[in-house]
Design an enzyme around this catalytic site. Sequence first.
Site, short mmCIF file in Angstrom:
data_model
loop_
_atom_site.label_atom_id
_atom_site.label_comp_id
_atom_site.label_asym_id
_atom_site.label_seq_id
_atom_site.Cartn_x
_atom_site.Cartn_y
_atom_site.Cartn_z
N ASP A 176 10.40 -2.98 4.37
CA ASP A 176 10.14 -1.79 5.18
C ASP A 176 9.80 -2.25 6.60
O ASP A 176 9.82 -3.45 6.89
CB ASP A 176 8.99 -0.95 4.57
CG ASP A 176 9.24 0.55 4.76
OD1 ASP A 176 9.41 0.97 5.92
OD2 ASP A 176 9.27 1.28 3.76
N HIS A 247 13.92 2.13 8.31
CA HIS A 247 12.81 1.36 7.74
C HIS A 247 13.09 -0.15 7.80
O HIS A 247 12.86 -0.88 6.83
CB HIS A 247 12.55 1.79 6.30
CG HIS A 247 11.86 3.12 6.18
ND1 HIS A 247 10.53 3.28 6.50
CD2 HIS A 247 12.32 4.34 5.83
CE1 HIS A 247 10.19 4.56 6.33
NE2 HIS A 247 11.26 5.23 5.93
N GLU A 314 14.96 8.48 5.98
CA GLU A 314 14.27 8.54 7.27
C GLU A 314 14.90 7.60 8.31
O GLU A 314 14.25 6.70 8.82
CB GLU A 314 12.78 8.21 7.07
CG GLU A 314 12.11 9.22 6.16
CD GLU A 314 10.62 8.94 5.92
OE1 GLU A 314 9.88 9.91 5.76
OE2 GLU A 314 10.21 7.77 5.91
C1 TNX Z 1 8.01 9.10 2.79
S1 TNX Z 1 9.70 8.63 0.23
C2 TNX Z 1 8.66 7.90 2.75
C3 TNX Z 1 7.87 6.65 2.75
C4 TNX Z 1 6.41 6.92 2.96
C5 TNX Z 1 5.97 8.10 2.12
C6 TNX Z 1 4.50 8.40 2.18
C7 TNX Z 1 10.53 8.03 1.31
C8 TNX Z 1 11.88 7.80 0.90
N1 TNX Z 1 10.01 7.77 2.54
O1 TNX Z 1 8.38 5.77 3.69
O2 TNX Z 1 5.70 5.79 2.60
O3 TNX Z 1 6.69 9.23 2.54
O4 TNX Z 1 4.13 9.41 1.29
#
Ligand code: TNX
Length: 540
Positions: A176, A247, A314
């Site tokens: 990440d 990420h 994301e």
């Molecule tokens: C969303 S779940 C994210 C993570 C974060 C999390 C915290 C996902 C695919 N992405 O990067 O850690 O929320 O709740």
Amino acid sequence: MTELIPAPRGAVTGAGEVRLTRHSRLHAGTGTERVGRWLGAALRQATGLPLGEGREPGEAEGGIGLRLRPGLGPEEYRLVSDGNGVLIEGGGAAGVFWGAQTLRQLLGPDAYRRAPLGRDRSWTVPYLTIEDGPRFRWRGLMLDVARHFMPKEGVLRYLDLMAAHKLNVFHFHLTDDQGWRIEIERHPRLTETGSWRARTKTGHRASPLWEDKPHGGYYTQDDIREIVAYAAERHITVVPEIDVPGHSQAAIAAYPELGNTDVIDTTSLSVWDTWGINPNVLAPTDNTLRFYEGVFEEVLALFPSEFVHVGGDECPKDQWQRSETAQARIRELGLADEDELQSWFIGHFDTWLAERGRRLIGWDEILEGGLAGGAAVSSWRGYAGGIAAARAGHDVVMCPEQQVYLDHRQDPGPEEPVPIGWVRTLEDVYRFEPVPPELTPGEARHVLGTQANLWTEVMEDHARVDYQAFPRLAAFAEVAWSPLPAPEARDFADFERRMAAHYRRLDALGVAYRPPTGPLPWQRRPGVLGRPIDGPPPSR
Ligand code: TNX
């Protein structure tokens, strides 16, 4: 009666009990030898009984017998405790193993200890017959070791905790923005540079506080081999996750050419020290693709799992919008926009993995701009992505953040340590339903199962991970394994009654769960911790 968690499909009790003594034997029939070794080791250390090898194939002889039974599904088992001893039969070794977990629960909490408490203890199993098997074939737990590193021993411990709850997929979130945790021999800087950050945001991302000390660590390839083998012995599949194209700041900090160098000076980036959605994503270049193919080649050699997780969540598109290189690629490929560029990126690895006999799985953003053929989806932003994917014929793992994100707070009170996200109590998790009612039975068959996710931004050590995971993971395990009725009709009072016994098991296992009743440990001394840092739900 038996206070099992997760509850079995069916159990009938009899009158009487099997007593294990110094003369009791353990016999593991053909195909169950490894389970026999595991069970023998676990019970010998807890009880101090010798449990020598039995003679008659498959016979309990007043002790414990394990054997395969054709006709049962690979994870199904039948446990009979009667005047002949305890006999566990499974459709496959996995079924026998889950039956062995049930036996351990039946023996009482001290069966979870690593040394016997006393020689005079008696070890009994009530007479009963249990017929059991899982509702879902994917009963997962995701652990984020990137935000906070969990040393290898902690991971092995979590695999034991999973096994005790009949969970069978360990989704290992290895990379990440805040850290790269797996040794890649051909790209050594991924761990040399990418596994350490200089400082860490304390609490929610809006917090003004920092922990001003370096944080890091990684698993060598030998560590990974050990983890995968340890999991396999417990009938757990390890699904590795290498996150692309978002990420990825830790990777870019190690190899700046992986980033969008025509938009920002990527040589100025370091491993990220705070939380949230990061704008620094991978550049969609041939160089990046070749680099990650190299990463995945090493990953495939280490993890036998059918599924390989590529993240895909994301990924902000701002840098791609501003990057001449990315825009040229969009034109060259005849794509409509940056969303399609993301699909192309994921599609590349989908094909690449398929050519090597594996299947791609990614977070539900991989649906945006068109889903790669054959790919499976981890539905995290609610049910919608999973429903859309199942309707399009893709397999789905249901892990909606509103329900099974165990980093989110488990009580509405102000005393939860760093209370982020939605409130999801033990009862909420118990009433979580992985298959949304709007799916037809045919579509619902694409729901491989469900998974609870442990993101560790606010969990800096084992105890904090335990606190967020337990007791809710026990409720989740029952949702994933047991044939429960519709959410409203679930008997939470009965679950709580069985939990009373289960807390004693967790105690013996040394789990730092959230206490079910009474003041939390720090509430007895008001003011010690102060008001935790918070953001409005559903904050992250
Ligand atoms: C969303 S779940 C994210 C993570 C974060 C999390 C915290 C996902 C695919 N992405 O990067 O850690 O929320 O709740």
